[in-house]
Design a protein around this motif. Structure first.
Motif, PDB file in Angstrom:
ATOM      1  N   THR A 198      98.904  83.050  17.972  1.00 37.92           N
ATOM      2  CA  THR A 198      97.827  82.084  17.707  1.00 37.92           C
ATOM      3  C   THR A 198      96.445  82.727  17.831  1.00 37.92           C
ATOM      4  OG1 THR A 198      99.258  80.348  18.565  1.00 37.92           O
ATOM      5  CG2 THR A 198      96.920  79.827  18.396  1.00 37.92           C
ATOM      6  N   LEU A 199      96.349  83.819  18.573  1.00 32.90           N
ATOM      7  CA  LEU A 199      95.055  84.443  18.856  1.00 32.90           C
ATOM      8  C   LEU A 199      94.250  84.769  17.593  1.00 32.90           C
ATOM      9  CD1 LEU A 199      93.334  85.323  21.236  1.00 32.90           C
ATOM     10  CD2 LEU A 199      94.445  87.572  21.127  1.00 32.90           C
ATOM     11  N   PRO A 200      94.798  85.329  16.502  1.00 31.28           N
ATOM     12  CA  PRO A 200      94.005  85.614  15.288  1.00 31.28           C
ATOM     13  C   PRO A 200      93.371  84.361  14.685  1.00 31.28           C
ATOM     14  CG  PRO A 200      96.046  86.837  15.235  1.00 31.28           C
ATOM     15  CD  PRO A 200      96.151  85.892  16.387  1.00 31.28           C
ATOM     16  N   ALA A 201      94.061  83.228  14.698  1.00 35.60           N
ATOM     17  CA  ALA A 201      93.495  81.988  14.148  1.00 35.60           C
ATOM     18  C   ALA A 201      92.284  81.539  14.944  1.00 35.60           C
ATOM     19  CB  ALA A 201      94.566  80.899  14.117  1.00 35.60           C
ATOM     20  N   VAL A 202      92.348  81.681  16.279  1.00 32.64           N
ATOM     21  CA  VAL A 202      91.208  81.296  17.135  1.00 32.64           C
ATOM     22  C   VAL A 202      90.020  82.211  16.858  1.00 32.64           C
ATOM     23  CG1 VAL A 202      90.430  81.036  19.527  1.00 32.64           C
ATOM     24  CG2 VAL A 202      92.773  80.369  18.895  1.00 32.64           C
ATOM     25  N   GLU A 203      90.281  83.501  16.674  1.00 29.58           N
ATOM     26  CA  GLU A 203      89.197  84.443  16.392  1.00 29.58           C
ATOM     27  C   GLU A 203      88.529  84.128  15.045  1.00 29.58           C
ATOM     28  OE1 GLU A 203      91.197  88.142  16.668  1.00 29.58           O
ATOM     29  OE2 GLU A 203      90.954  88.315  18.845  1.00 29.58           O
ATOM     30  N   ARG A 204      89.308  83.752  14.022  1.00 22.87           N
ATOM     31  CA  ARG A 204      88.744  83.412  12.713  1.00 22.87           C
ATOM     32  C   ARG A 204      87.875  82.151  12.786  1.00 22.87           C
ATOM     33  NH1 ARG A 204      93.936  84.897  10.936  1.00 22.87           N
ATOM     34  NH2 ARG A 204      94.515  82.669  10.801  1.00 22.87           N
ATOM     35  N   ALA A 205      88.364  81.185  13.607  1.00 19.13           N
ATOM     36  CA  ALA A 205      87.594  79.937  13.743  1.00 19.13           C
ATOM     37  C   ALA A 205      86.249  80.202  14.404  1.00 19.13           C
ATOM     38  CB  ALA A 205      88.401  78.919  14.550  1.00 19.13           C
ATOM     39  N   TYR A 206      86.200  81.054  15.379  1.00 19.93           N
ATOM     40  CA  TYR A 206      84.932  81.358  16.041  1.00 19.93           C
ATOM     41  C   TYR A 206      84.018  82.099  15.078  1.00 19.93           C
ATOM     42  CZ  TYR A 206      81.554  82.999  19.485  1.00 19.93           C
ATOM     43  OH  TYR A 206      80.381  83.260  20.165  1.00 19.93           O
ATOM     44  N   ALA A 207      84.593  83.020  14.305  1.00 20.94           N
ATOM     45  CA  ALA A 207      83.776  83.796  13.363  1.00 20.94           C
ATOM     46  C   ALA A 207      83.142  82.889  12.306  1.00 20.94           C
ATOM     47  CB  ALA A 207      84.614  84.875  12.701  1.00 20.94           C
ATOM     48  N   GLU A 208      83.852  81.828  11.904  1.00 19.14           N
ATOM     49  CA  GLU A 208      83.314  80.910  10.898  1.00 19.14           C
ATOM     50  C   GLU A 208      82.169  80.057  11.451  1.00 19.14           C
ATOM     51  OE1 GLU A 208      86.475  78.574   9.420  1.00 19.14           O
ATOM     52  OE2 GLU A 208      87.524  80.266   8.442  1.00 19.14           O
ATOM     53  N   HIS A 209      82.247  79.635  12.720  1.00 15.12           N
ATOM     54  CA  HIS A 209      81.273  78.713  13.276  1.00 15.12           C
ATOM     55  C   HIS A 209      80.267  79.395  14.199  1.00 15.12           C
ATOM     56  CE1 HIS A 209      84.670  76.106  12.121  1.00 15.12           C
ATOM     57  NE2 HIS A 209      83.712  75.166  11.876  1.00 15.12           N
ATOM     58  N   GLY A 210      80.525  80.550  14.683  1.00 22.88           N
ATOM     59  CA  GLY A 210      79.587  81.306  15.494  1.00 22.88           C
ATOM     60  C   GLY A 210      79.492  80.858  16.939  1.00 22.88           C
ATOM     61  N   SER A 211      80.180  79.807  17.335  1.00 21.53           N
ATOM     62  CA  SER A 211      80.208  79.346  18.737  1.00 21.53           C
ATOM     63  C   SER A 211      81.416  78.427  18.925  1.00 21.53           C
ATOM     64  CB  SER A 211      78.914  78.606  19.087  1.00 21.53           C
ATOM     65  OG  SER A 211      78.843  77.370  18.395  1.00 21.53           O
ATOM     66  N   TRP A 212      81.553  77.917  20.162  1.00 20.95           N
ATOM     67  CA  TRP A 212      82.667  77.031  20.473  1.00 20.95           C
ATOM     68  C   TRP A 212      82.265  75.567  20.443  1.00 20.95           C
ATOM     69  CZ3 TRP A 212      86.756  79.634  19.872  1.00 20.95           C
ATOM     70  CH2 TRP A 212      86.911  80.932  20.344  1.00 20.95           C
ATOM     71  N   THR A 213      80.993  75.332  19.980  1.00 19.74           N
ATOM     72  CA  THR A 213      80.513  73.941  19.991  1.00 19.74           C
ATOM     73  C   THR A 213      81.322  73.064  19.057  1.00 19.74           C
ATOM     74  OG1 THR A 213      78.294  74.796  20.418  1.00 19.74           O
ATOM     75  CG2 THR A 213      78.471  72.494  19.724  1.00 19.74           C
ATOM     76  N   PHE A 214      81.769  73.578  17.967  1.00 18.88           N
ATOM     77  CA  PHE A 214      82.468  72.775  16.949  1.00 18.88           C
ATOM     78  C   PHE A 214      83.796  72.221  17.455  1.00 18.88           C
ATOM     79  CE2 PHE A 214      84.617  76.743  16.629  1.00 18.88           C
ATOM     80  CZ  PHE A 214      85.890  76.464  16.150  1.00 18.88           C
ATOM     81  N   ILE A 215      84.338  72.828  18.462  1.00 15.03           N
ATOM     82  CA  ILE A 215      85.693  72.440  18.882  1.00 15.03           C
ATOM     83  C   ILE A 215      85.720  71.648  20.174  1.00 15.03           C
ATOM     84  CG2 ILE A 215      86.298  74.425  20.319  1.00 15.03           C
ATOM     85  CD1 ILE A 215      88.957  74.501  18.810  1.00 15.03           C
ATOM     86  N   LYS A 216      84.561  71.592  20.873  1.00 15.49           N
ATOM     87  CA  LYS A 216      84.556  70.878  22.139  1.00 15.49           C
ATOM     88  C   LYS A 216      84.909  69.417  21.935  1.00 15.49           C
ATOM     89  CE  LYS A 216      81.405  73.652  24.958  1.00 15.49           C
ATOM     90  NZ  LYS A 216      80.137  73.653  25.725  1.00 15.49           N
ATOM     91  N   LYS A 217      85.901  68.989  22.670  1.00 17.95           N
ATOM     92  CA  LYS A 217      86.400  67.609  22.661  1.00 17.95           C
ATOM     93  C   LYS A 217      86.938  67.195  21.300  1.00 17.95           C
ATOM     94  CE  LYS A 217      83.291  66.087  26.339  1.00 17.95           C
ATOM     95  NZ  LYS A 217      82.281  65.089  26.756  1.00 17.95           N
TER      96      LYS A 217
END
Length: 468
Positions: A51-70
């Motif tokens: 699962t780790l590569p998918a998480v890395e791609r998601a961060y690269a697309e949004h530039g932070s973790w704000t998009f996924i909080k809650k």
């Protein structure tokens, strides 16, 4: 409560099988609990790394973790699983969960930022036990993906699998106990049947029924025990028959001289017969016969129990034979019999009791004198064989039927044909002879004589030549 041996064997085998089944069940449960949880944790680690590569791609697309909080929907989309979303949350509507989701690993994933603060995921995150994998974007660590290990089976599918395993184990345990019970019952019936038969037969023997026998079903130890029991029962039956015959024979042999004595005394008392020297001699003759019978019975009983005293020392057998033969020469002439002694030139030494040996040879000559027709012959021949001395007493007719030869040395046994004379004894002489020979370590046998009568052969172990 008194338990039979079959019940005891059944209970022992069944208890042993019960402990084995319980031990195997406990071992299987322990192995399942630890092994299955280990399997789940291993699968979760594999799932974490995939699962780790998918998480890395998601961060690269949004530039932070704000998009996924809650945002639970977005979180499970990144993880590639919709199994834990409601029907409204699923973009594609209701569906079956993937095989990988059945382990419940996604529910234990936690996303951390670079400072190890929880962004989203499993709220029971345990920093001490969790497996961490760094989330790297452009060679920088922007967060951490963590998986908290399973401590017990919690997922529905996993619990269902565990329940099925426990149910299967209980069914198998029940079948094993049922099968072991059938085997134990069969063993108790089949293996112990001969033992029960021997126990019943032993009880019958104890009550005096010596004719009982048990069937031999096998050639193992139980079969050997059955054979030994049958031999023992046969020996007891033979001894009981011999005891009864012995008592009957003693009564018969004692009754005859006692009846004669009583008749003689009554005749003297009534005056039918005058008190004369001939009457006294007749009474004395009957008393002597009675005394000899009692002495023979006593000597035979001592010999059979091994209590007869023997004073053994080196004895010249040829001298003893010569002495006894000389004593019987006059008597043989009175019966018109020829007595011949054939001795080898060597000295014949044995270790024995001289008085008992004289009694032995006298009884054999007495027997030949009683049962040999007038004008006949008695031949005593001695041969020196390797290791033993062979002495044969052969007489002329009448002979003894071959089927009766083995019984000649039984007590009170007398031939019911021509050799049974009024002048014969009580049938104890040859039985006493056998006891004396066996006490000297020898053997005695009977066979037809070449002279037409009976041949009694003695075998004595030879003592090395000694100086006088």
């Amino acid at each position: 409560m008194k338990l039979s041996i079959s019940t005891k064997v059944f209970l022992v085998v069944q208890t042993l099988c019960l402990f084995v089944v319980l031990g195997m069940g406990f071992a299987a449960h322990w192995s399942f609990r630890h092994g299955f949880l280990g399997f789940l944790n291993e699968q979760a680690i594999i799932r974490l790394e995939s699962t780790l590569p998918a998480v890395e791609r998601a961060y690269a697309e949004h530039g932070s973790w704000t998009f996924i909080k809650k945002d639970r929907v977005e979180w499970f989309k990144i993880l590639g699983s919709t199994a834990f979303l409601t029907d409204e949350e699923r973009p594609l509507g209701p569906g079956e969960p993937s095989t990988s989701d059945l382990t419940g690993a996604h529910m234990r994933f936690t996303l951390l930022d670079a400072q190890h603060r929880i962004v989203i995921g499993y709220t029971g995150f345990d920093r001490d036990r969790a497996a961490l994998r760094p989330v790297r974007v452009n060679h920088q660590t922007v967060g951490w993906l963590a998986m908290t290990p399973f401590q017990n089976v919690s997922a529905t599918g996993d619990r269902r699998f565990q329940t099925n395993q426990a149910r299967s184990s209980l069914v198998i345990a029940g079948l094993c106990l049922l099968l072991s019970g059938l085997i134990a019952w069969r063993i108790a019936r089949t293996l112990l049947r001969p033992v029960r038969q021997m126990a019943q037969a032993t009880h019958q023997v104890a009550t005096g029924d010596y004719g009982i026998r048990v069937k031999v079903h096998s050639k193992d130890e139980i079969g050997q025990l059955a054979q030994d029991f049958n031999r023992m029962a046969h020996a007891l039956e033979s001894n009981e028959n011999m005891r009864r015959h012995f008592m009957a024979d003693i009564s018969h042999e004692l009754r005859t001289p006692l009846a004669v004595l009583r008749g003689e005394l009554e005749a003297l008392e009534d005056g039918v017969r005058p008190l004369s020297l001939d009457a006294i001699r007749s009474l004395q003759s009957e008393v002597s016969a009675l005394n000899k019978l009692v002495d023979d019975i006593f000597a035979l009983s001592l010999a059979e129990v091994g209590a007869q005293a023997y004073r053994k020392e080196p004895v010249r057998l040829d001298i003893v034979l010569q002495s006894v033969t000389d004593t019987f020469q006059a008597r043989c002439r009175q019966h018109d019999l020829t007595l011949t002694l054939d001795l080898p030139s060597e000295d014949l030494w044995i270790t024995g009791d001289e008085s008992r040996l004289q009694q032995l040879f006298s009884n054999l000559l007495e027997n030949s004198c009683h049962y040999t027709n007038a004008g006949g012959r008695i031949v005593i021949s001695v041969k020196l064989m390797p290791g033993n001395i062979t002495i044969s007493f052969a007489d002329s007719s009448p002979g003894v039927p071959e089927e009766q030869l083995p019984r000649l040395f039984e007590r009170f046994y007398r031939i019911e044909q021509s050799r049974n004379r009024v002048t014969g004894g009580a049938g104890l002489g040859l039985a006493i002879c056998r006891g004396i020979v066996e006490a000297h370590g020898g053997t005695i046998q009977s066979s037809p004589s070449e002279l037409g009568g009976l041949c009694v052969t003695l075998y004595f172990p030879q003592t090395p030549r000694m100086t006088e």
